[in-house]
Design a protein around this motif. Sequence first.
Motif, PDB file in Angstrom:
ATOM      1  N   THR A   1      15.350  38.604  50.758  1.00 26.29           N
ATOM      2  CA  THR A   1      16.703  39.149  50.732  1.00 26.29           C
ATOM      3  C   THR A   1      16.962  39.732  52.109  1.00 26.29           C
ATOM      4  OG1 THR A   1      16.122  41.402  50.135  1.00 26.29           O
ATOM      5  CG2 THR A   1      16.364  39.831  48.332  1.00 26.29           C
ATOM      6  N   GLY A   2      18.123  40.278  52.287  1.00 25.90           N
ATOM      7  CA  GLY A   2      18.437  40.862  53.579  1.00 25.90           C
ATOM      8  C   GLY A   2      17.584  42.075  53.907  1.00 25.90           C
ATOM      9  N   GLU A   3      16.901  42.637  52.910  1.00 23.96           N
ATOM     10  CA  GLU A   3      16.116  43.838  53.163  1.00 23.96           C
ATOM     11  C   GLU A   3      14.622  43.589  53.018  1.00 23.96           C
ATOM     12  OE1 GLU A   3      17.538  47.036  50.835  1.00 23.96           O
ATOM     13  OE2 GLU A   3      19.422  47.167  51.920  1.00 23.96           O
ATOM     14  N   ALA A   4      14.203  42.379  53.222  1.00 20.62           N
ATOM     15  CA  ALA A   4      12.773  42.090  53.148  1.00 20.62           C
ATOM     16  C   ALA A   4      12.466  40.925  54.073  1.00 20.62           C
ATOM     17  CB  ALA A   4      12.382  41.752  51.715  1.00 20.62           C
ATOM     18  N   LEU A   5      11.168  40.671  54.220  1.00 17.38           N
ATOM     19  CA  LEU A   5      10.764  39.552  55.063  1.00 17.38           C
ATOM     20  C   LEU A   5      11.085  38.239  54.380  1.00 17.38           C
ATOM     21  CD1 LEU A   5       7.261  40.852  56.147  1.00 17.38           C
ATOM     22  CD2 LEU A   5       9.337  40.809  57.524  1.00 17.38           C
ATOM     23  N   LEU A   6      11.256  37.217  55.175  1.00 18.40           N
ATOM     24  CA  LEU A   6      11.477  35.890  54.625  1.00 18.40           C
ATOM     25  C   LEU A   6      10.148  35.296  54.168  1.00 18.40           C
ATOM     26  CD1 LEU A   6      14.002  34.568  57.265  1.00 18.40           C
ATOM     27  CD2 LEU A   6      14.490  35.508  55.017  1.00 18.40           C
TER      28      LEU A   6
END
Lengths: 194, 63
Positions: B22-27
């Motif tokens: 998500t935008g708040e975690a690593l890919l």
Amino acid sequence: MSFQEKTDQELVHLYIQGNEASLSELINRHQSRIYTSIYLLVKDEYLAEDIFQDTFIKVIRTLKAGKYNEEGKFLPWVLRIGHNLVIDHFRKEKRNPTITNSDGFDIFDVLGIHDESMEEKMVKQQTHDDLKKLIHYLPSEQKEVLIMRHYGELSFKDIAELTNVSINTALGRMRYALNNLRKMMTNKEQLLKA
Amino acid sequence: MMETITPTLNPVVDSNGELRNTGEALLRHEIEFLDELKPALDQLIKNPSAAVVEHILAFSKSL
């Protein structure tokens, strides 16, 4: 219930009530993460031990003074104290911290393969040497996030609070660290020759 | 006919309870690369000397 089964919060409560053994359990439980996080930033065992000790002296004084904020988690709080002491140290020394060690311990020893051939050993050794050099290229703030995430097992929210940046900035630094390491590993021949 | 692309960014909750991808975690590929590094990073874990720990405990008892 034994000490090992108690939560950090329960141990902190017991310690504040005067149970010294609970502090021993807290230290035993978290010493590796805290010490390693400090050690990897200062690169010196003796200095890391001094800062580790100073960290817990601050922890003890804060707890015994009844100033501990129970809303936070114990480990991130202790890591924050240690992190601040590391910053204080480098402000005094006016030099930059690095992630690599100086006592001969090799981060890439784990990559070893048993019964490997001489050629494999040489390749492995070269890879170790290269990667150790490549890590030097990571900017300190990226190394810092990598250390906190891995050794402290901190959330990006905790890392953001510890380093006084936004969550997106902490996350971005981690991404840059990983992407830079990956790129450097791919292009290590050109980089190390430069 | 064009094939549809299978989404690869479905959120996954990791061991820390954070949403991945998500935008708040690593890919995902970043998490996988970090996972590759973890065994090597774990080999760096060190402990302070017993003397330092004893000193801390003694300091606590002295207060």
